[in-house]
Structure formats: C-alpha cells, structure tokens
Design a protein around this motif. Structure first.
Motif, PDB file in Angstrom:
ATOM      1  N   GLY A  44       0.758  -1.202   0.161  1.00 61.02           N
ATOM      2  CA  GLY A  44       0.194  -0.104   0.056  1.00 61.02           C
ATOM      3  C   GLY A  44       0.779   1.122  -0.207  1.00 61.02           C
ATOM      4  O   GLY A  44       0.486   2.163  -0.612  1.00 61.02           O
ATOM      5  N   GLY A  45       1.833   1.240   0.617  1.00 58.10           N
ATOM      6  CA  GLY A  45       2.773   2.616   0.811  1.00 58.10           C
ATOM      7  C   GLY A  45       3.328   2.630  -0.605  1.00 58.10           C
ATOM      8  O   GLY A  45       3.361   3.929  -1.070  1.00 58.10           O
ATOM      9  N   ARG A  83       4.166   4.008   5.007  1.00 60.43           N
ATOM     10  CA  ARG A  83       5.400   4.072   5.793  1.00 60.43           C
ATOM     11  C   ARG A  83       6.669   4.511   5.168  1.00 60.43           C
ATOM     12  O   ARG A  83       7.765   4.970   5.827  1.00 60.43           O
ATOM     13  N   THR A  84       6.568   4.840   3.900  1.00 61.38           N
ATOM     14  CA  THR A  84       7.630   5.675   3.162  1.00 61.38           C
ATOM     15  C   THR A  84       7.820   7.186   3.847  1.00 61.38           C
ATOM     16  O   THR A  84       6.734   7.518   4.482  1.00 61.38           O
ATOM     17  N   LEU A  85       8.624   7.703   3.485  1.00 63.08           N
ATOM     18  CA  LEU A  85       8.836   9.274   3.828  1.00 63.08           C
ATOM     19  C   LEU A  85       7.563  10.098   3.337  1.00 63.08           C
ATOM     20  O   LEU A  85       7.278  10.990   4.061  1.00 63.08           O
ATOM     21  N   ALA A  86       7.366   9.760   2.204  1.00 59.36           N
ATOM     22  CA  ALA A  86       6.256  10.772   1.606  1.00 59.36           C
ATOM     23  C   ALA A  86       4.889  10.433   1.929  1.00 59.36           C
ATOM     24  O   ALA A  86       4.215  11.172   2.640  1.00 59.36           O
ATOM     25  N   THR A  87       4.643   8.968   2.325  1.00 58.94           N
ATOM     26  CA  THR A  87       3.264   8.520   2.803  1.00 58.94           C
ATOM     27  C   THR A  87       3.234   8.872   4.181  1.00 58.94           C
ATOM     28  O   THR A  87       2.057   8.712   4.617  1.00 58.94           O
ATOM     29  N   LYS A 137       2.186  10.878  15.233  1.00 55.47           N
ATOM     30  CA  LYS A 137       3.063   9.820  16.080  1.00 55.47           C
ATOM     31  C   LYS A 137       3.674   8.941  14.902  1.00 55.47           C
ATOM     32  O   LYS A 137       4.795   8.327  15.299  1.00 55.47           O
ATOM     33  N   TYR A 138       3.371   8.853  13.623  1.00 54.75           N
ATOM     34  CA  TYR A 138       4.021   8.119  12.690  1.00 54.75           C
ATOM     35  C   TYR A 138       5.165   8.831  12.233  1.00 54.75           C
ATOM     36  O   TYR A 138       6.158   8.454  11.423  1.00 54.75           O
ATOM     37  N   GLN A 139       5.291  10.264  12.330  1.00 52.60           N
ATOM     38  CA  GLN A 139       6.160  11.139  11.782  1.00 52.60           C
ATOM     39  C   GLN A 139       7.427  11.558  12.700  1.00 52.60           C
ATOM     40  O   GLN A 139       8.458  11.948  12.398  1.00 52.60           O
ATOM     41  N   GLU A 140       6.969  11.213  13.983  1.00 52.05           N
ATOM     42  CA  GLU A 140       8.238  11.580  15.036  1.00 52.05           C
ATOM     43  C   GLU A 140       9.433  11.009  14.701  1.00 52.05           C
ATOM     44  O   GLU A 140       9.602   9.965  14.703  1.00 52.05           O
ATOM     45  N   GLY A 141      10.528  11.836  14.626  1.00 53.69           N
ATOM     46  CA  GLY A 141      11.840  11.529  14.332  1.00 53.69           C
ATOM     47  C   GLY A 141      12.319  11.209  13.094  1.00 53.69           C
ATOM     48  O   GLY A 141      13.542  10.830  12.715  1.00 53.69           O
ATOM     49  N   PHE A 142      11.387  11.321  11.854  1.00 48.61           N
ATOM     50  CA  PHE A 142      11.557  11.276  10.573  1.00 48.61           C
ATOM     51  C   PHE A 142      11.948  12.422   9.943  1.00 48.61           C
ATOM     52  O   PHE A 142      12.041  12.590   8.581  1.00 48.61           O
TER      53      PHE A 142
END
Length: 406
Positions: free
Chosen positions: A115-116, A150-154, A162-167
């Motif tokens: 999906g990503g 979970r890719t950087l764009a997605t 919470k899915y973006q923290e630290g990226f």
C-alpha cells in the motif's frame, strides 16, 4: 545446520521469542502468539490451539486462509516462474490489469509491492502530471487522522504525528485538514494544490465513516478547482466495504485509486490505477519497481479477483455485514462501555469509552482474533467468507469479555 546458542530451535513460543529478539528489529511490540497454519476463518497457533480470525492479517485475507483457488494459482505459478522483470511482458499482470479495468473507472494500472508504494506512485503521478502540463501543482490536501503508509512521503501524507516523530524533515507539499469537513477542505486549496488524497473510510484512524455525500462533494470540489482526486483504497478495496471498491457507494469515480492488502489475499502486491488522461503523467523510465506485478503475485491477485467478482459473492458480504453490525449494535445497547458501532461491509469499528487493550487481550485469551484502530476502537475486519455461526461466536465472545474484563 548446527544450532548455536544465538540460534535456538524455534519449536516453542519461548524459543521463537528468543530467536526473534536476538535477530529481528522490534518495531511491533510484544507478541504473544505464533500462528502455524490457517484454513478459512480459522487459525492454529504453534501449540495447536484453534482461533477464530476476525482480523484477516489486517484486512488482507479477504478470502480467508488457504483459499483453494488462490493456493492452486500460487503453487502452479511457483512451479513455472516466480520472477522475471517488468522489462518483459507478464501475462498474469496484464490479465489482472484488464480485470481491474473491467470492474473500475480506471483505464491503466501500475503494480507495486504494498500500500505504501502504491500511494507513493499516486503521489509521484499527481506531481508529474501537473509538471508535464506546464502547470506545476505539487500540493496535496490530506486528512487528519489518515494513514497512507510508511515511506517518507506517505508518513508525511498520514495525518497522525506519531508516525512522523523522529523522521524530520518531512516531504514538503502536504496540507492536513479535518476529515469529513468540506468547508475546511475548500479553504485549504491554493494555486499550488494539485490533488486531494483521502481514504473513503479511515481505517487506522478509527474506522471513521464520513457523511454519505462527502465523497460526492469532494469530487465536485475537485472538478470546480481542477484538482485530481486520489482515493486510498488499500484497506477498503477488494470487497471489504460490501462493494468491490468503496467509492462505488458514493456514485462517483476518482482520478487515481490505490489498492494493496487484499489484492493478493496475503501475497504482497499493491496497485495504482488511473484514467488514461492522468496516466500520461508517467512515461518510460519515470517510475518503476523490481518486484511489483511479478508473475507470482499477479497470479495470486488474478485468482483472488476472480473469486471476489464472481456472481453472488458481494451479496453474501452484505448479508454478513448486516448480521454483524446489528448484533454489535444490540451489544452496545447492553453495555455502557461501548460508545458506537460504525463501518461498512465487513470493515467494522467498535468505539469504547476507555482503552481497548484489555478487551483485545480478553478476546485473544478466548481464541478470537481482532485488532485495534486507535486506542479506543476494536476493529473487526474478518475474511469476507465468515459464516453466520462465526459472526455469532465473535459477538458472544465480545459480550463475555466486556462483562468479565471491560
């Protein structure tokens, strides 16, 4: 092979846990079970205990486990050719694309791995489409509480911090607006906006179902401002909501759609479909993948689609949905801990007043597998072949858990 101290014989859950902890990066938390085999809506763990599967590997096994036609297709293809390359024609890939075209708005398809990567293809296509037209519009409006991969764009497109923290730094060009809020959506449009990207029903965000006319209004908004409509049907697609694609409930069509999860009934595959006009955004060399659409995964997808598009299949999903949702709503009338039952087809969320961690543990202890959709929502996404008796068992078990645990 000699088993060393760091490679224990993984025959018990304890030894498997030790082996995993020693060699696998843990991004999934505590795991309590190891499933050894499955059949239909049933799973057996490594110790031989039988479970009712109401989670389908997170809405993946829509035909259940070990579905004969899919198993046969995988076996026969594996005996012939697992992989070649997209530098060559792949018959099963072409046949899957043709079948998807027959049953959808889309004229062309690109095959990805998940999906990503399907959503990544959609994002890239939107940007390149406008760029090739000489009117670069890289901006994409996305929804709060969404999940797109979970890719950087997605993860940037995903509306959950919470899915973006630290990226950080994240990819530029995404603007988040409240889901199911047409006023906020229209106000966020700028001259650099090229697309709106939404889930027809938010899955990871809590099985949130928008107003019945929401997608129709979004389509009209895209037409008004000349924007592309991208629908992420990674979880809602392939029959999950009672129609092959969730957009069909709204009587509209997007410009781009993404699929994955159930498309291969467990074999990893993603797909991005679009109109001929939008497909012109890509040309030779502009996007590619090594494994996407290979002979094995598309053989599985072809068998899966053939089964799900067979006459009468979706009618049975509608019947099962009505039974499941009605029974859960009756349970909500009985238990004050339950706030709401919502969903379409066999994508069902049950919201509770408090954390559902103990509810989920209690269900597993009683041999029924379901999962979360946020901290307060229990998600039921069983195989679409679930029987009436199995639905009744799941609801009775939830009733027992709430009474004794909740």
């Amino acid at each position: 092979m000699t088993i060393t101290q760091t490679e224990p014989d993984a025959k018990t859950i304890e030894s498997l846990q030790a082996l995993t902890d020693a060699h696998v990066i843990n991004t999934y938390g505590t795991r309590r079970l190891a499933f050894d085999r499955g059949d239909g809506c049933r799973l057996w763990d490594s110790e031989g205990n039988e479970y009712l599967d109401c989670f389908a590997g997170i809405a993946v096994a829509n035909l259940g486990h070990n579905y004969p036609a899919v198993t046969k297709a995988i076996s026969e293809q594996a005996a012939k050719l697992l992989h070649c390359s997209n530098l060559y024609y792949i018959e099963s890939q072409s046949r899957v694309a043709a079948l998807l075209c027959k049953h959808s708005f889309a004229d062309k398809w690109f095959f990805a791995n998940c999906g990503g990567t399907a959503n990544e293809a959609a994002i890239k296509l939107s940007r390149r489409y406008w760029s090739k037209r000489g009117t670069p519009k890289p901006g994409i409006l996305v929804a709060e509480q969404s999940f797109h991969g979970r890719t950087l764009a997605t993860i940037t497109a995903t509306g959950q911090p919470k899915y973006q923290e630290g990226f950080e730094p994240l990819v530029e060009g995404f603007t988040h607006v409240p889901y199911n809020d047409m006023s906020a959506l229209e106000q966020a449009i700028t001259s650099s906006t090229g697309a709106i990207m939404l889930e027809p029903i938010q899955g990871e965000g809590g099985v949130r179902v928008p107003a019945d006319d929401y997608l129709a209004q979004v389509r009209a908004l895209c037409d008004k401002y000349g924007l592309l409509l991208i629908l992420d049907e990674v979880q809602t697609g392939i029959g999950r909501t009672g129609k092959l694609f969730a957009y069909e409930h709204s009587g509209i069509a997007p410009d781009i759609i993404t699929l994955a999860k159930a498309l291969g009934n467990g074999v990893p595959i993603g797909a991005m479909g679009c109109t001929d006009e939008v497909a012109s955004g890509f040309d030779i060399g502009s996007h590619a993948t090594t494994f996407g659409g290979n002979p094995l995964c598309t053989a599985a997808a072809l068998a899966t689609l053939t089964a799900i598009t067979a006459p009468g299949f979706m009618e049975r999903v509608a019947e099962a949905s009505a039974r499941f949702i009605s029974a859960l709503q009756q349970l909500a009338n009985k238990h004050s801990a339950m706030v709401e039952v919502r969903g379409k087809g066999l994508m069902i969320g049950v919201e509770f007043r408090d954390s559902v961690a103990q509810i989920l543990h209690g269900m597993t202890e009683r041999k029924v597998i379901c999962g979360p959709a946020g901290p307060n929502v229990v998600r039921f996404v069983p195989p679409l072949i679930i029987s009436d008796d199995q639905i009744d068992r799941a609801v009775r078990t939830l009733d027992d858990v709430i009474t004794n645990v909740g």
